[in-house]
Design an enzyme around this catalytic site. Sequence first.
Site, PDB file in Angstrom:
ATOM      1  N   GLU A   1       0.833  -1.215   0.000  1.00  0.00           N
ATOM      2  CA  GLU A   1       0.000   0.000   0.000  1.00  0.00           C
ATOM      3  C   GLU A   1       0.868   1.266   0.000  1.00  0.00           C
ATOM      4  O   GLU A   1       0.721   2.163   0.837  1.00  0.00           O
ATOM      5  CB  GLU A   1      -0.976  -0.006   1.177  1.00  0.00           C
ATOM      6  CG  GLU A   1      -2.016  -1.109   1.058  1.00  0.00           C
ATOM      7  CD  GLU A   1      -3.155  -1.016   2.066  1.00  0.00           C
ATOM      8  OE1 GLU A   1      -3.143  -0.114   2.927  1.00  0.00           O
ATOM      9  OE2 GLU A   1      -4.077  -1.856   1.978  1.00  0.00           O
TER      10      GLU A   1
ATOM     11  N   TYR B   1     -11.580  -4.121   0.111  1.00  0.00           N
ATOM     12  CA  TYR B   1     -12.346  -4.616   1.247  1.00  0.00           C
ATOM     13  C   TYR B   1     -13.824  -4.298   1.052  1.00  0.00           C
ATOM     14  O   TYR B   1     -14.188  -3.213   0.588  1.00  0.00           O
ATOM     15  CB  TYR B   1     -11.864  -3.978   2.553  1.00  0.00           C
ATOM     16  CG  TYR B   1     -10.535  -4.507   3.032  1.00  0.00           C
ATOM     17  CD1 TYR B   1     -10.464  -5.687   3.762  1.00  0.00           C
ATOM     18  CD2 TYR B   1      -9.347  -3.839   2.745  1.00  0.00           C
ATOM     19  CE1 TYR B   1      -9.247  -6.182   4.206  1.00  0.00           C
ATOM     20  CE2 TYR B   1      -8.125  -4.328   3.185  1.00  0.00           C
ATOM     21  CZ  TYR B   1      -8.081  -5.500   3.916  1.00  0.00           C
ATOM     22  OH  TYR B   1      -6.874  -5.991   4.352  1.00  0.00           O
TER      23      TYR B   1
ATOM     24  N   GLU C   1      -5.097  -8.611  -0.505  1.00  0.00           N
ATOM     25  CA  GLU C   1      -5.909  -8.232   0.653  1.00  0.00           C
ATOM     26  C   GLU C   1      -7.349  -8.092   0.182  1.00  0.00           C
ATOM     27  O   GLU C   1      -7.658  -7.239  -0.659  1.00  0.00           O
ATOM     28  CB  GLU C   1      -5.432  -6.931   1.303  1.00  0.00           C
ATOM     29  CG  GLU C   1      -4.116  -7.071   2.061  1.00  0.00           C
ATOM     30  CD  GLU C   1      -3.775  -5.834   2.894  1.00  0.00           C
ATOM     31  OE1 GLU C   1      -4.714  -5.157   3.390  1.00  0.00           O
ATOM     32  OE2 GLU C   1      -2.569  -5.556   3.053  1.00  0.00           O
TER      33      GLU C   1
END
Length: 516
Positions: free
Chosen positions: A196, A262, A320
């Site tokens: 990130e 997410y 992720e």
Amino acid sequence: MKKTLFSAAAFALLTLGNSAVFAQSAKATIGAESNLVISKHIYGQFAEHLGRGIYDGFWVDPKMPVKKQDRYRLDIVEALKKIKIPNLRWPGGCFADEYHWRDGIGVRTSRPKMVNTNWGGVTEDNSFGTHEFLELCRLLGCEPYISGNVGSGTVQEMSNWVEYLNFDGKSPLTDLRAKNGHGKPYNVSFWGVGNESWGCGGNMTPEYYSDEYKRYAIFAKDYNNAKLKKIATGPAGDNYNWTEVVMKNVKKDIWGIALHYYTLPTGSWTGSKGSATNFNEDAYFNTMRNALKMEEYVTKHSAIMDKYDPQKNIALVVDEWGVWTDSEPGTNPGFLYQQNSLRDALVAASTLNIFNNHAERVKMANLAQAINVLQALILTNKEKLVFTPTYHIFDMYKVHQDAKLLPVKIDVPEYEFNGNKIPAVNVSASKDASGKIHLTIVNIDNHKSVDFKADLGNVAWNTVTGQILTGTNVTNINTFTNPTNIRLVAFNDAKKDGSSVSVKLPAHSVVSLELK
């Protein structure tokens, strides 16, 4: 364990609220076997130094009354071996870009402590470091995936870490590795070059990161038997410009580019993300709609990658992903501990179907996270352990690992709520090395069952068996006092109908079929 047979009739009244149940129809055509393989690495997991993921998760107090090897909790190890996790990502996440690997080697009692500034401000003793992680991977039978420190580290630091682990000759670093108990190289292939980097990993622009990637990558060397698979920091969600810039500027020495996404029940990073267990149908519908955005993101980022890599040599690595809700009341909000409901299982199953169907580009993925953090597979409370509904999805879907993708064309009904609509059914299919065909089918409609029929054309098969994961309500969870409330059971409501298989899918359910 005693198996229970569940038919569609047994679930006919399993709904949220008192709405009537109406059957719908869905059709699918299963195409001929392709040359595409669903990489087993799509089923990877993530273990960050965060909350109780490592400490009090994998790595426990020596006095804890559970079966251990050293300080590894073996019931967790055995549970993850059962679902055949192919790789484990470590040490982060945001933690990776403040982690200095030399602090986590050598005599454990002599290692310097550190403050985990990203997650809870706790002090860690570094007793779980590089050797401990790689021994965990050995116990699990999986490949390690290490995230290197680009944010606060140096090129030399990462280069030395690679040499320490992979060089099979004589050097001060290999002498140090031998002194620390491992004379032979570990041969770690998967390496993330930062994490990130647009955010907690350095607040970089894609142009700046591209140059940093090339600098780090050239000094991360291949050694005998350890050709590196270097993974660049990629975008979050719909940041298509990041993918464009990195793909344009990084011409070589790159195995994959990471995508993070997410699923937030509220769809917002500000304020409440929504409860993991106390939610109504509005929150359920929004969560499923947000989860299905993964299809759009994978498709659009893949299209950008196709411009610069039409041969599809570079992998899209979704390292992720998962549901992110508010932390459980009464827990440290920096530990990201959340419960896990049937809704989470439906998100996981739908997401894995998306990854399977994009096997031409998605070669690796990592659920966030394995133990006690976010959409965890396993939750622990001292010596107690519970498998979440998400764990059972990975158990159900392991049949797809390294199997040949069977393309699926579907015509499905829509799940409608408050004037909004999303596809009610999603599916993926594969053929394994023994010739068995597996279908994983999700019905996310909260009220309506679906009559699903899949035509397999000229594919020969005679019998069908299945499993199902469902419950009375999408808010159902497994607890330490009721750990088997949501579990896999045998499913007998599928039958052969000429060249087709006909299935009665209960509302909010996941069904896996094996045809042979």
